[in-house]
Design a protein around this motif. Structure first.
Motif, PDB file in Angstrom:
ATOM      1  N   ARG A 124       0.835  -1.206   0.000  1.00  0.00           N
ATOM      2  CA  ARG A 124       0.000   0.000   0.000  1.00  0.00           C
ATOM      3  C   ARG A 124       0.865   1.249   0.000  1.00  0.00           C
ATOM      4  N   ASP A 159      -3.207   6.394  -9.817  1.00  0.00           N
ATOM      5  CA  ASP A 159      -4.518   6.578  -9.196  1.00  0.00           C
ATOM      6  C   ASP A 159      -5.584   6.810 -10.265  1.00  0.00           C
ATOM      7  N   THR A 165       0.684   6.875  -7.313  1.00  0.00           N
ATOM      8  CA  THR A 165       0.033   6.836  -6.005  1.00  0.00           C
ATOM      9  C   THR A 165       1.006   7.255  -4.907  1.00  0.00           C
ATOM     10  N   LYS A 167       1.752   8.717  -1.333  1.00  0.00           N
ATOM     11  CA  LYS A 167       1.047   8.648  -0.062  1.00  0.00           C
ATOM     12  C   LYS A 167       1.920   9.204   1.049  1.00  0.00           C
TER      13      LYS A 167
END
Length: 216
Positions: A124, A159, A165, A167
């Motif tokens: 993630r 995304d 992505t 984060k």
């Protein structure tokens, strides 16, 4: 006689049998960014996790409310990955209550799983110090894969708007930047190796921890 504590190196950790404990979670909500808070709550009840090499804590999945929280469901689980011999260290968390900010959850009796290989893994978020731009991060991640002897194709997924992505994870008063990462084309041996070792840092806060993706 002086006793010197031996900390296992990466190769020694890879030679150990690993398991993942999956605790059911009883509660209503958690902060969406709860990696540091979750680790702190676990360490409060189980101080040994500070020193245990090769331990990873995955963040708990839920339904985002778009207001900085996630709603927990019956599928929400706390997953802790560690060498089999160290399992008793965290098993006693069953039945305990964890306080994470203003939120609280209670843990059920865990199920125990062996790591399973998958040709495609994802994390993630992966954080690598001094690599906060996509190209630099990806080069560093590929370098870490090579250092582990893992052969695979690493990409930063995009995304919904077609952007990498990117984060962040908040630790106390500062934020750490990272990226989502997918690695494909893995052999069974390399898949398990990557799940054990992870990439980057802060594995106890949910960063750099890989899980199998559904096969295409």
């Amino acid at each position: 006689m002086v006793l010197i504590e031996h900390k296992p190196n990466t190769q020694e950790l890879l030679n150990l049998p690993y398991v993942e404990l999956s605790f059911g979670v009883i509660g209503e909500t958690l902060p969406a960014d709860h990696g540091y808070g979750l680790y702190s709550a676990i360490a409060h009840l189980c101080p040994q996790v500070h020193e245990q090499e090769g331990l990873s804590i995955l963040t708990i999945a839920g339904i985002p409310d778009r207001k900085g929280k996630i709603v927990l469901t019956e599928r929400s689980h706390l997953r802790i990955r560690l060498p089999y011999d160290c399992m008793p260290m965290v098993y006693h968390l069953a039945g305990k209550q964890l306080s994470i900010g203003s939120h609280s959850i209670r843990l059920a009796i865990p199920q125990i799983f062996m790591l399973r290989p998958g040709s495609r893994l994802r994390a993630r978020i992966v954080t690598i110090k001094n690599h906060q731009e996509t190209e630099s991060f990806l080069e560093a991640a590929r370098g870490q894969l090579a250092a582990l002897g893992v052969v695979g194709d690493a990409i930063v997924p995009l995304d919904m708007e077609g952007n990498p992505t990117r984060k962040t994870i908040k630790i106390k008063t500062y934020s750490v930047v990272g990226f989502g990462l997918e690695v494909s084309g893995l052999s069974e041996e390399d898949s398990i190796k990557l799940q054990i070792s992870g990439l980057g840092g802060k594995h106890r806060m949910g960063c750099g921890v890989f899980v199998p993706m559904k096969e295409l």
